[in-house]
Scaffold this motif. Structure first.
Motif, PDB file in Angstrom:
ATOM      1  N   VAL A 115     -19.616  13.148  39.532  1.00 58.61           N
ATOM      2  CA  VAL A 115     -19.686  14.148  40.522  1.00 58.61           C
ATOM      3  C   VAL A 115     -20.909  13.394  41.375  1.00 58.61           C
ATOM      4  O   VAL A 115     -20.638  13.391  42.691  1.00 58.61           O
ATOM      5  N   ILE A 116     -21.875  13.249  40.746  1.00 66.12           N
ATOM      6  CA  ILE A 116     -22.914  12.629  41.752  1.00 66.12           C
ATOM      7  C   ILE A 116     -22.731  11.443  42.409  1.00 66.12           C
ATOM      8  O   ILE A 116     -23.012  11.259  43.602  1.00 66.12           O
ATOM      9  N   PHE A 117     -21.855  10.519  41.744  1.00 64.67           N
ATOM     10  CA  PHE A 117     -21.439   9.191  42.365  1.00 64.67           C
ATOM     11  C   PHE A 117     -20.580   9.382  43.592  1.00 64.67           C
ATOM     12  O   PHE A 117     -20.730   9.075  44.910  1.00 64.67           O
ATOM     13  N   HIS A 118     -19.603  10.479  43.448  1.00 63.42           N
ATOM     14  CA  HIS A 118     -18.497  10.709  44.521  1.00 63.42           C
ATOM     15  C   HIS A 118     -19.317  11.496  45.725  1.00 63.42           C
ATOM     16  O   HIS A 118     -19.353  11.342  46.845  1.00 63.42           O
ATOM     17  N   GLU A 119     -20.583  12.464  45.427  1.00 63.02           N
ATOM     18  CA  GLU A 119     -20.850  13.123  46.485  1.00 63.02           C
ATOM     19  C   GLU A 119     -22.021  12.337  47.198  1.00 63.02           C
ATOM     20  O   GLU A 119     -22.262  12.330  48.342  1.00 63.02           O
ATOM     21  N   GLU A 120     -22.895  11.277  46.569  1.00 61.82           N
ATOM     22  CA  GLU A 120     -23.525  10.338  47.125  1.00 61.82           C
ATOM     23  C   GLU A 120     -22.604   9.409  47.894  1.00 61.82           C
ATOM     24  O   GLU A 120     -23.141   9.077  49.100  1.00 61.82           O
TER      25      GLU A 120
END
Length: 393
Positions: free
Chosen positions: A82-87
Motif C-alpha cells: 500500500v505504501i509503495f502504490h501511494e508514494e
C-alpha cells in the motif's frame, strides 16, 4: 505485541523513505517528462518511454514487490505494498505498462501455476520483457464471464483456440494473453472452462482497435482463428478455469487500488481549484458536491483497506464487489462534477479534449469495465445476502 508493532512501523517508515527517495532521484531527466502520463483512458501516451521507465523500475527491484523473494520480489507486506502504490502516485510517476502481468497474472501463477509455468513466465513479467493482456469479455459475454463461447480443443501437443474477445486493453502491445475458453464441448456457464496462456504473435491472432469517445483506442477486439498454445499452458486443472479467473479478479482489486485513489484525490484537488478560480465554488450546490466527494474519497480508502485485510486472511464476503461499486460510482460522479464546474464551455471541444472533458467521457466506462455495477450487485445479493439467483435463459 507492542515491540512487534513498533518494529513493523519502523520498517514501514524505512520502506516509505526508500521508495520516496528513489523516485525523487530517478524521476529526472527524460523520465521527469513522463510524470502523470498513461493513466486510464490515456494508455496511448508515450508507451515506449513508459516501457523504458518500467524496466528501469524493474532493474531497481521496484516491480512485483509483493512476490516472494525467490521469484524476484521483495516479499513486501500488505502495508508496504500500500505504501509503495501511494508514494508512487503522490510522486505523479508515470503509469507502468506491466499492470496485467505484475498485478494480475503474476499473482495468479504464484497461487495456481505449476513450477514450470512460474519458471517460464515470472521472470519475463518481473523484468518487463513480456507484456500481457486479459482475454475475458466477449461480444455476448461482457460482465457475464460464465457465458463465454471462445473454444479450445486439444490437438496433439497443443490447444487450438477459436473465438472472439472484446474490450481487450493493450492487446496491441501484448506478447501474451490469459484467455478463458470453453474446453468441454456442450458445457454451460461456469463448468467446462479453462484458463489458457496464449501467445499473441502468431498467424491465428487478429487484433482490431476500438476507437472510444475520447478518440483513443486502448481497447481492442481480438480474434482467435485456429490460434495455438502448448498443451501444458493451462493454469490450474482443465475445466477449473472459472475458479482461476475469479482468483485473478480478486488480485485485480488489490493494493494498486490505493494508488489509484491517490490519483483520484489529485483529480478532485484540480477540480476544486478550478471551481475556486472560476467562481463555481460560490454555488452552494457545487460546494456541497465537492465536500461530499472529499468525504467519499475517505470512505473509499477506509473500505479498501478493510477489504484487502480480509482477502489477505482468506476471507471474501463480497467486499471486493462493494469496493468496486464504491470507486466506480464515485469516479463517474467526479467526471460529472468536473463538467458542472467547467460550465457551458465544457460542451465544446476546440479541437482537442480538455482534461475535464476526457475525465467525464472516460469515467462513463468506470461502472462497466472490471465487472459492471449490475453484476457486482448480483454477486452481493446471491453470494452474500443469499437471495435467489437471477433467472437466466
Amino acid at each position: 505485541m507492542g515491540e512487534s508493532q513498533d518494529r513493523s512501523s519502523a520498517e514501514d517508515e524505512q520502506f516509505a523513505v526508500a521508495i520516496r527517495e528513489w523516485l525523487a532521484e530517478n524521476l529526472v531527466g527524460e523520465f521527469a517528462q513522463l510524470r502523470g502520463l498513461g493513466g486510464p483512458g490515456r494508455e496511448h501516451e508515450a508507451h515506449d518511454e513508459r516501457l523504458a521507465w518500467t524496466r528501469h523500475l524493474a532493474a531497481a527491484g521496484w516491480t512485483c514487490i509483493g512476490w516472494p523473494k525467490e521469484y524476484g520480489g521483495r516479499d513486501a507486506s500488505l502495508r508496504q505494498q500500500v505504501i509503495f502504490h501511494e508514494e508512487y502516485a503522490r510522486a505523479n510517476a508515470p503509469h507502468t505498462v506491466s499492470h496485467f502481468g505484475d498485478n494480475l497474472l503474476g499473482p495468479t501463477l504464484l497461487a495456481f501455476g505449476t513450477d514450470a509455468q512460474k519458471q517460464r513466465f515470472l521472470p519475463g513479467i518481473k523484468n518487463v520483457t513480456e507484456l500481457w493482456c486479459q482475454g475475458y469479455s466477449e461480444p455476448g459475454a461482457g460482465s457475464d464471464l460464465a457465458a463465454v463461447s471462445t473454444s479450445a480443443r486439444l490437438d496433439g501437443d497443443g490447444w487450438v483456440v477459436n473465438g472472439q474477445k472484446v474490450w481487450t486493453s493493450q492487446a496491441h502491445e501484448a506478447d501474451w494473453c490469459f484467455v478463458v475458453a470453453r474446453t468441454e464441448p456442450g458445457s454451460a456457464r461456469h463448468k467446462g472452462l479453462s484458463y489458457l496462456l496464449v501467445p499473441m504473435n502468431q498467424p491465428g491472432v487478429t487484433i482490431r482497435p476500438i476507437v472510444q469517445l475520447t478518440g483513443t483506442a486502448e481497447f481492442n477486439e481480438v480474434f482467435f482463428d485456429d490460434a495455438r498454445t502448448d498443451a501444458d499452458l493451462v493454469v490450474g486443472e482443465v475445466g477449473d478455469g472459472w475458479r482461476i479467473a475469479m482468483g485473478t479478479l480478486t488480485f485485480e482489486r488489490g493494493v494498486s487500488t490505493l494508488g489509484q485513489q491517490v490519483g483520484f484525490a489529485r483529480e478532485l484537488e484540480h477540480i476544486a481549484d478550478l471551481a475556486r478560480r472560476n467562481g463555481a465554488a460560490d454555488d452552494p450546490l457545487i460546494a456541497d458536491k465537492l465536500t461530499r466527494a472529499a468525504i467519499g474519497l475517505r470512505v473509499m480508502r477506509a473500505y479498501a483497506m478493510r477489504t484487502m485485510e480480509k482477502v489477505e486472511t482468506g476471507g471474501n464476503g463480497g467486499e471486493p464487489s462493494v469496493s468496486k461499486l464504491l470507486w466506480a460510482n464515485w469516479h463517474r460522479g467526479l467526471g460529472e462534477l468536473a463538467m458542472e464546474v467547467v460550465g457551458a464551455s465544457g460542451l465544446l471541444a476546440d479541437p482537442d479534449l480538455t482534461d475535464e472533458q476526457r475525465l467525464y467521457l472516460f469515467t462513463r466506462a468506470d461502472t462497466i469495465y472490471g465487472g459492471s455495477n449490475e453484476v457486482q450487485r448480483n454477486i452481493i445479493a446471491e453470494r452474500v445476502l443469499g437471495l435467489p439467483r437471477e433467472v437466466r435463459p
